[in-house]
Motif scaffolding. Structure first.
Motif, PDB file in Angstrom:
ATOM      1  N   GLY A   1      45.030 -23.636 -83.166  1.00 42.55           N
ATOM      2  CA  GLY A   1      43.677 -23.672 -83.724  1.00 42.55           C
ATOM      3  C   GLY A   1      42.656 -23.241 -82.687  1.00 42.55           C
ATOM      4  O   GLY A   1      42.802 -22.200 -82.051  1.00 42.55           O
ATOM      5  N   ASP A   2      41.653 -24.076 -82.487  1.00 39.55           N
ATOM      6  CA  ASP A   2      40.591 -23.772 -81.525  1.00 39.55           C
ATOM      7  C   ASP A   2      40.898 -24.290 -80.127  1.00 39.55           C
ATOM      8  O   ASP A   2      40.080 -24.128 -79.226  1.00 39.55           O
ATOM      9  N   GLY A   3      42.032 -24.931 -79.928  1.00 36.45           N
ATOM     10  CA  GLY A   3      42.356 -25.521 -78.631  1.00 36.45           C
ATOM     11  C   GLY A   3      43.764 -25.178 -78.194  1.00 36.45           C
ATOM     12  O   GLY A   3      44.374 -24.224 -78.685  1.00 36.45           O
ATOM     13  N   TYR A   4      44.256 -25.985 -77.265  1.00 31.96           N
ATOM     14  CA  TYR A   4      45.589 -25.776 -76.701  1.00 31.96           C
ATOM     15  C   TYR A   4      46.341 -27.104 -76.684  1.00 31.96           C
ATOM     16  O   TYR A   4      45.737 -28.160 -76.491  1.00 31.96           O
ATOM     17  N   ILE A   5      47.648 -27.016 -76.894  1.00 36.14           N
ATOM     18  CA  ILE A   5      48.506 -28.186 -76.748  1.00 36.14           C
ATOM     19  C   ILE A   5      49.403 -27.959 -75.543  1.00 36.14           C
ATOM     20  O   ILE A   5      49.744 -26.829 -75.206  1.00 36.14           O
ATOM     21  N   SER A   6      49.748 -29.040 -74.887  1.00 34.19           N
ATOM     22  CA  SER A   6      50.640 -28.964 -73.726  1.00 34.19           C
ATOM     23  C   SER A   6      51.759 -29.979 -73.931  1.00 34.19           C
ATOM     24  O   SER A   6      51.530 -31.074 -74.440  1.00 34.19           O
ATOM     25  N   LEU A   7      52.962 -29.592 -73.528  1.00 32.01           N
ATOM     26  CA  LEU A   7      54.136 -30.427 -73.754  1.00 32.01           C
ATOM     27  C   LEU A   7      55.041 -30.391 -72.534  1.00 32.01           C
ATOM     28  O   LEU A   7      55.290 -29.319 -71.973  1.00 32.01           O
ATOM     29  N   CYS A   8      55.540 -31.552 -72.152  1.00 29.13           N
ATOM     30  CA  CYS A   8      56.595 -31.664 -71.154  1.00 29.13           C
ATOM     31  C   CYS A   8      57.857 -32.037 -71.936  1.00 29.13           C
ATOM     32  O   CYS A   8      58.024 -33.199 -72.321  1.00 29.13           O
ATOM     33  N   PRO A   9      58.738 -31.051 -72.215  1.00 34.16           N
ATOM     34  CA  PRO A   9      59.893 -31.336 -73.070  1.00 34.16           C
ATOM     35  C   PRO A   9      60.908 -32.286 -72.450  1.00 34.16           C
ATOM     36  O   PRO A   9      61.613 -32.988 -73.174  1.00 34.16           O
ATOM     37  N   GLU A  10      60.995 -32.335 -71.130  1.00 37.91           N
ATOM     38  CA  GLU A  10      61.965 -33.231 -70.492  1.00 37.91           C
ATOM     39  C   GLU A  10      61.673 -34.701 -70.778  1.00 37.91           C
ATOM     40  O   GLU A  10      62.581 -35.520 -70.817  1.00 37.91           O
TER      41      GLU A  10
END
Length: 68
Positions: A15-24
């Motif tokens: 969308g208008d932003g960002y998501i961040s993920l640490c999959p571990e």
């Protein structure tokens, strides 16, 4: 004794932003831009390591599937 572990950060536009993920560790955050999403993920990871039981950290890290 402190140890160092390298973790993955996946940052994607949503969308208008960002998501961040640490999959571990299956920990996620978000931000209005890439840098904010990255910084918020770092903060979330720090809080996790400060508050999680060692067994929870170990279980999450061992349950992460390696990339093929």
């Amino acid at each position: 004794m402190n140890s160092t572990q390298q973790l993955t950060a996946i940052i994607e536009r949503e969308g208008d932003g960002y998501i961040s993920l640490c999959p571990e560790l299956n920990i996620a955050s978000q931000g209005d831009n890439r840098e904010e999403a990255r910084q918020n993920l770092i903060e979330a990871l720090k809080l996790f390591f400060e508050t999680a039981e060692p067994s929870e950290v170990k279980n999450r890290l061992h349950s992460a599937r390696p990339f093929n």
